[in-house]
Scaffold this motif. Structure first.
Motif, PDB file in Angstrom:
ATOM      1  N   VAL A 256       4.262  15.299   4.044  1.00 17.25           N
ATOM      2  CA  VAL A 256       5.654  14.624   4.021  1.00 17.25           C
ATOM      3  C   VAL A 256       5.752  14.251   2.603  1.00 17.25           C
ATOM      4  O   VAL A 256       5.003  13.189   1.875  1.00 17.25           O
TER       5      VAL A 256
ATOM      6  N   ALA B 229      11.487   8.578   6.034  1.00 15.02           N
ATOM      7  CA  ALA B 229      10.037   8.708   5.944  1.00 15.02           C
ATOM      8  C   ALA B 229       8.943   8.025   6.701  1.00 15.02           C
ATOM      9  O   ALA B 229       8.041   8.260   7.138  1.00 15.02           O
TER      10      ALA B 229
ATOM     11  N   SER C 174       6.927   9.538   9.859  1.00 15.37           N
ATOM     12  CA  SER C 174       5.498   9.743   9.452  1.00 15.37           C
ATOM     13  C   SER C 174       4.801   8.780  10.608  1.00 15.37           C
ATOM     14  O   SER C 174       3.832   9.336  11.039  1.00 15.37           O
TER      15      SER C 174
ATOM     16  N   SER D 102       2.085  10.585  13.301  1.00 14.29           N
ATOM     17  CA  SER D 102       0.573   9.970  13.278  1.00 14.29           C
ATOM     18  C   SER D 102       0.376   9.146  14.495  1.00 14.29           C
ATOM     19  O   SER D 102      -0.700   9.387  15.025  1.00 14.29           O
TER      20      SER D 102
ATOM     21  N   VAL E 113      -0.808  12.526   8.167  1.00 11.83           N
ATOM     22  CA  VAL E 113       0.193  12.940   7.355  1.00 11.83           C
ATOM     23  C   VAL E 113      -0.283  12.936   5.779  1.00 11.83           C
ATOM     24  O   VAL E 113      -1.140  12.233   5.630  1.00 11.83           O
TER      25      VAL E 113
ATOM     26  N   SER F 194       0.437  13.520   1.710  1.00 15.63           N
ATOM     27  CA  SER F 194       1.367  13.045   0.834  1.00 15.63           C
ATOM     28  C   SER F 194       0.725  12.863  -0.583  1.00 15.63           C
ATOM     29  O   SER F 194      -0.330  12.964  -0.752  1.00 15.63           O
TER      30      SER F 194
ATOM     31  N   ALA G 245       5.720   7.168   3.524  1.00 19.93           N
ATOM     32  CA  ALA G 245       5.059   8.016   4.528  1.00 19.93           C
ATOM     33  C   ALA G 245       3.528   7.481   4.636  1.00 19.93           C
ATOM     34  O   ALA G 245       3.020   7.484   5.898  1.00 19.93           O
ATOM     35  N   HIS G 246       2.986   7.135   3.673  1.00 20.62           N
ATOM     36  CA  HIS G 246       1.380   6.685   3.674  1.00 20.62           C
ATOM     37  C   HIS G 246       1.387   5.399   4.501  1.00 20.62           C
ATOM     38  O   HIS G 246       0.380   5.276   5.527  1.00 20.62           O
TER      39      HIS G 246
ATOM     40  N   ALA H  69       1.980   5.828   8.308  1.00 26.51           N
ATOM     41  CA  ALA H  69       1.052   6.825   8.996  1.00 26.51           C
ATOM     42  C   ALA H  69      -0.226   6.033   9.169  1.00 26.51           C
ATOM     43  O   ALA H  69      -0.900   6.186  10.137  1.00 26.51           O
TER      44      ALA H  69
ATOM     45  N   THR I 235      -3.740   9.217   7.390  1.00 25.15           N
ATOM     46  CA  THR I 235      -3.037   9.783   6.309  1.00 25.15           C
ATOM     47  C   THR I 235      -3.867  10.079   5.372  1.00 25.15           C
ATOM     48  O   THR I 235      -5.079   9.514   5.043  1.00 25.15           O
TER      49      THR I 235
END
Length: 411
Positions: free
Chosen positions: A131, A145, A149, A153, A159, A161, A171-172, A175, A182
């Motif tokens: 992502v 995002a 994400s 998850s 995920v 990135s 995203a992190h 997730a 992630t």
């Protein structure tokens, strides 16, 4: 059947030998990722490859000059320095021959020879989706995002990135709070702690509940040339890459291009019509990328490619159909739901291997269970159980019910 521990038992001396040989290849003048890939895929390990370096030209693996550079140990000073620094920093190390080294990365044209990590290396075995998107992202892109994400998850997808500001960090964070967690692939050495600036808290959370990954020598600064190298690992680890937000010049388009070259699914989220922040996404969609808006859209695009098994442990589960009527919908091989199938179905789980066989056996004996109960009864990590259940669901072996409950497909 061997236990997980016995399957993954590798002597410390062997790993140390392999790691040092990987460093030798990395620091041999004239060799780069494409050459590492050719050489390492030809031999059973890096140490064997290095010992046979004089034969590389005959085998068309490298030039005479590279062969001579390796044989004369021109790599030694840099390799020894990097080895000592990695040991001093107590970094996790995955040489090419390590059981946890991702098989997907071995398949790309320009793989890393070894990887450094901090956090949960077991996440590398999970099905993963990249992502990515703009560093200077808008609020809408960040919302996209975070939502997709977190949903991925929650469904057991890890995920991946690049730990940059903007879309990557959203995203992190999203997730991390769910079972798939992630992986962040860095464009620096793992010991460079404050890049991007202000990321210290996220870094700590990633080490505690996710995974930080880098191929770069400890101490490597965030040089601009590093990031295309990082991007090929993001896409290489992933079954598909989703571009959430990208303007026409976004670096995330490089990751999308690399994903296409590697045979990964390329997906993009549509933004508001005429919004320049999403111009890169629009271009990808015009070029044939899959349009996705939800996590289910992503799973529909990557479902056929999900693979939770190594090449040496193929899945052999069979779904047999007999006359009768099924009470539950059939999930066919192409991931199409056929709710009106007038069949009775039994699932043969005898050909599965752990962890799929462990989960299937529990469900066969216990019946419908929550994902957390399955993890408790099998003794497997929750992230591994969730990822495995996704694969079993796609194959039509288990069915998912609301509230994260699962059962074997039954007549």
């Amino acid at each position: 059947m061997k236990s997980k521990n016995s399957r993954e038992a590798v002597s410390f001396d062997f790993l140390r030998e392999e790691y040092f040989a990987c460093l030798a290849l990395r620091h041999t003048p004239g060799l780069g990722p494409c050459a590492w890939g050719r050489i390492l895929n030809h031999y059973t390990g890096a140490y064997e490859a290095l010992k046979d370096c004089r034969n590389w030209p005959v085998l068309k693996l490298a030039s005479d000059a590279c062969s001579q550079n390796a044989a004369s140990e021109q790599w030694r000073p840099k390799a020894e320095s990097e080895y000592r620094e990695a040991v001093r920093l107590r970094l996790g190390i995955l040489p090419w021959s390590h059981p946890l080294f991702p098989r997907k990365l071995k398949e790309i044209a320009d793989p890393p020879a070894c990887l450094y990590y901090l956090g949960d290396s077991g996440l590398l075995a999970n099905p993963a989706v990249g992502v990515v998107g703009s560093r200077k992202s808008c609020r809408l892109g960040q919302e996209y995002a975070s939502r997709i994400s977190g949903d991925l998850s929650r469904k057991g997808i890890t995920v991946v990135s690049g730990f940059a500001r903007g879309i990557d960090s959203c995203a992190h964070r999203a997730a991390l709070s769910e079972v798939g967690s992630t992986i962040a692939v860095l464009g620096t050495g793992l010991d460079v702690e404050d890049y991007p600036k202000g990321s210290g808290n996220l870094r700590k959370e990633m080490i505690a509940g996710g995974l930080l990954l880098s191929e770069f020598t400890p101490g490597t600064k965030p040089y601009s040339n590093n990031f295309p190298y990082r991007n090929r690992i993001i896409s290489g680890l992933s079954t598909g890459v989703l571009v959430v937000e990208a303007d026409a010049a976004s670096g995330s388009l490089i990751t999308a291009r690399l994903a296409g070259e590697q045979g990964r699914e390329v997906m993009a989220m549509p933004g508001p019509s005429g919004d320049s922040c999403f111009a890169g996404c629009l271009r990808l969609l015009k070029e044939g990328a899959a349009l996705v808006e939800t996590a289910d859209d992503v799973l529909l695009n990557i479902g056929h490619a999900l693979d939770l098994h190594s090449a040496t442990q193929p899945a052999t589960a069979k779904v047999q159909l007999r006359r009768g009527r099924a009470e539950l919908p059939l999930v066919a091989e192409n991931n199409v739901h056929c709710s009106s199938a007038a069949v009775e179905m039994t699932v043969d789980i005898s050909g599965l291997v752990p962890p799929e066989s462990d989960i299937a056996a529990i469900l066969k004996h216990e019946g419908k269970l929550h994902a957390d109960e399955i993890a408790q009864k099998t003794g497997c990590a929750a992230s591994l159980v969730s990822a495995t259940l996704v694969g079993l669901e796609v194959k039509g072996i288990v069915v998912r019910f609301p509230g994260m409950y699962y059962d074997l497909m039954r007549c």
